[in-house]
Write a protein that holds these residues in place. Structure first.
Motif, PDB file in Angstrom:
ATOM      1  N   GLU A  60      44.097  43.246  35.167  1.00 39.74           N
ATOM      2  CA  GLU A  60      44.456  44.462  36.476  1.00 39.74           C
ATOM      3  C   GLU A  60      46.055  44.717  35.891  1.00 39.74           C
ATOM      4  O   GLU A  60      46.514  43.668  35.784  1.00 39.74           O
ATOM      5  CB  GLU A  60      44.665  43.579  37.599  1.00 39.74           C
ATOM      6  N   GLY A 109      49.850  43.480  36.825  1.00 43.92           N
ATOM      7  CA  GLY A 109      49.415  42.433  37.887  1.00 43.92           C
ATOM      8  C   GLY A 109      50.125  41.188  38.041  1.00 43.92           C
ATOM      9  O   GLY A 109      50.268  41.521  37.479  1.00 43.92           O
ATOM     10  N   TYR A 154      43.757  35.535  37.751  1.00 43.13           N
ATOM     11  CA  TYR A 154      42.714  35.916  39.040  1.00 43.13           C
ATOM     12  C   TYR A 154      41.566  34.777  39.327  1.00 43.13           C
ATOM     13  O   TYR A 154      40.857  34.507  40.245  1.00 43.13           O
ATOM     14  CB  TYR A 154      42.218  37.218  39.225  1.00 43.13           C
ATOM     15  N   ALA A 164      39.274  36.902  50.837  1.00 42.28           N
ATOM     16  CA  ALA A 164      39.550  38.454  50.041  1.00 42.28           C
ATOM     17  C   ALA A 164      40.074  37.512  49.056  1.00 42.28           C
ATOM     18  O   ALA A 164      39.920  38.123  48.191  1.00 42.28           O
ATOM     19  CB  ALA A 164      41.039  38.662  50.930  1.00 42.28           C
ATOM     20  N   ILE A 165      40.738  36.526  49.016  1.00 45.92           N
ATOM     21  CA  ILE A 165      40.670  35.834  46.965  1.00 45.92           C
ATOM     22  C   ILE A 165      39.292  35.391  46.454  1.00 45.92           C
ATOM     23  O   ILE A 165      39.351  35.993  45.310  1.00 45.92           O
ATOM     24  CB  ILE A 165      41.330  34.857  47.104  1.00 45.92           C
ATOM     25  N   GLU A 193      36.159  37.487  47.254  1.00 48.05           N
ATOM     26  CA  GLU A 193      36.126  38.900  46.729  1.00 48.05           C
ATOM     27  C   GLU A 193      37.145  38.890  45.373  1.00 48.05           C
ATOM     28  O   GLU A 193      36.826  39.859  44.647  1.00 48.05           O
ATOM     29  CB  GLU A 193      36.334  39.517  48.178  1.00 48.05           C
ATOM     30  N   ARG A 194      38.362  39.114  45.363  1.00 48.81           N
ATOM     31  CA  ARG A 194      39.046  39.332  44.364  1.00 48.81           C
ATOM     32  C   ARG A 194      38.381  38.983  43.707  1.00 48.81           C
ATOM     33  O   ARG A 194      38.467  39.739  41.966  1.00 48.81           O
ATOM     34  CB  ARG A 194      40.119  39.027  44.788  1.00 48.81           C
ATOM     35  N   SER A 195      37.838  37.341  43.194  1.00 56.13           N
ATOM     36  CA  SER A 195      37.872  37.224  41.651  1.00 56.13           C
ATOM     37  C   SER A 195      36.681  37.208  41.612  1.00 56.13           C
ATOM     38  O   SER A 195      36.379  37.516  39.999  1.00 56.13           O
ATOM     39  CB  SER A 195      37.519  35.599  42.126  1.00 56.13           C
ATOM     40  N   ILE A 200      35.450  40.721  41.825  1.00 54.90           N
ATOM     41  CA  ILE A 200      35.989  41.635  41.248  1.00 54.90           C
ATOM     42  C   ILE A 200      36.257  41.658  40.048  1.00 54.90           C
ATOM     43  O   ILE A 200      36.128  42.318  38.494  1.00 54.90           O
ATOM     44  CB  ILE A 200      36.919  42.677  42.069  1.00 54.90           C
ATOM     45  N   MET A 201      37.422  40.624  38.908  1.00 55.61           N
ATOM     46  CA  MET A 201      38.134  40.435  37.969  1.00 55.61           C
ATOM     47  C   MET A 201      36.670  39.779  37.348  1.00 55.61           C
ATOM     48  O   MET A 201      36.766  40.726  36.130  1.00 55.61           O
ATOM     49  CB  MET A 201      38.930  39.308  38.770  1.00 55.61           C
ATOM     50  N   ALA A 251      30.981  40.671  45.502  1.00 56.03           N
ATOM     51  CA  ALA A 251      31.472  41.219  44.844  1.00 56.03           C
ATOM     52  C   ALA A 251      31.759  41.567  43.311  1.00 56.03           C
ATOM     53  O   ALA A 251      31.927  43.043  43.490  1.00 56.03           O
ATOM     54  CB  ALA A 251      33.321  40.673  45.338  1.00 56.03           C
ATOM     55  N   GLU A 269      31.238  45.547  41.645  1.00 55.74           N
ATOM     56  CA  GLU A 269      32.045  45.904  41.258  1.00 55.74           C
ATOM     57  C   GLU A 269      31.117  46.580  39.786  1.00 55.74           C
ATOM     58  O   GLU A 269      31.560  47.464  39.729  1.00 55.74           O
ATOM     59  CB  GLU A 269      32.965  45.197  40.616  1.00 55.74           C
TER      60      GLU A 269
END
Ligand SMILES: [Zn+2]
Length: 286
Positions: free
Chosen positions: A162, A165, A179, A199-200, A202-204, A206-207, A241, A245
């Motif tokens: 990111e 980020g 992340y 949300a966190i 799902e962000r993980s 994605i990363m 997630a 991605e």
């Protein structure tokens, strides 16, 4: 005649030792909580206890270390746990238990274990990512374990996923570790891992997906395995997630057959990884 390996898993909060047989089955396991300054003598006591209680003959000892390690010099380092910094563990253990000793990072030990008797048997181009307190990986390409100039190949924690980020302890920003590493996530959310907001999680995913896509493209991999406490706790929400991605990022022709798998409980485990290291230094049984 069966033969056995002494396996040691050194993590920040616990010391685990066990005996693994020649087919990769853990036949004895013992553990103690890491005890700060006493960790080194505690480790020696633990491995002697396991050797005394387990079957024989034990051919060699392998140590999987969750931190920086120099497998050639046999020295471990840990910025987070200074008690291990600079400890010449191979020398120390081999004189204490009179066995050949090998040491390596948890990521590299784990990928060797999965190729020996787990999800990567017969695979020649595979990466295993361990996502725990920090992030680590072991990478096999063309059938050979990557080590690199200073034996740090597989240190993927500071891959930028990111740009611009979150700030990372390495001095950069947007690193994978910030992340998805358990420590960084707990600091960010102020919660234990199991209570991380969706949300966190799902962000993980994605990363991790970004890191997997970049590394698989560059290294021409056909299998990526994910293991460790973070994917185990985050489970399907993280993986869904990640898959979304990957759908966006795996368009290159050579990535069409890439298989990405969360190991979960199917992982053969770090003790088997340590035994895989021991196999490499064990004397040949005639
Ligand atoms: Zn970083």
């Amino acid at each position: 005649m069966s033969s056995f390996y002494l396996a040691v898993d050194l993590a920040p909060t616990r010391l685990t030792a066990g005996i693994v047989d020649g087919s990769g089955t853990v036949v004895l396991r013992d553990r103690i909580a890491a005890t700060g300054r006493q960790a080194v003598p505690d480790l020696i006591r633990l491995v002697r206890r396991v050797l005394a209680a387990g079957p024989s003959p034990v051919l060699a000892c392998g140590v999987a270390f969750s931190g920086e390690v120099d497998p050639i010099e046999g020295v471990v380092h840990s910025r987070r746990d200074p008690v291990w910094s600079g400890v010449r563990l191979v020398e120390l253990l081999s004189s204490a238990i009179d066995l050949p000793v090998a040491i390596d990072s948890r990521g590299r030990a784990s990928v060797l274990a999965e190729r020996w008797c787990g999800a990567a048997v017969g695979r020649r181009n595979v990466m295993l990512m361990v996502i725990e307190d920090a992030v680590d990986a072991g990478i096999i390409t063309d059938g050979r374990l990557l080590r690199g100039r200073s034996s740090q190949a597989g240190q993927i924690a500071h891959l930028v996923v990111e740009p611009g980020g979150l700030a990372c302890r390495c001095g950069g920003d947007g690193c994978l570790d910030v992340y998805v590493g358990a420590s960084a996530l707990q600091i960010e959310t102020g919660r234990e891992l199991a209570r991380t907001p969706l949300a966190i999680i799902e962000r993980s995913g994605i990363m991790v997906g970004r890191a997997v896509a970049s590394l698989a493209a560059a290294l021409d991999l056909d299998l990526v395995l994910l293991s460790g406490g973070v994917p185990n706790v985050f489970g399907d929400a993280m993986f869904a997630a990640l898959e979304r991605e990957l759908e966006v990022r795996l368009k290159l022709a050579h990535l069409s057959g890439l298989n990405v798998t969360m190991l979960g409980v199917e992982s053969v485990g770090t003790l088997v990884g340590a035994a895989a290291l021991a196999r490499a230094v064990a004397p040949t049984v005639g």
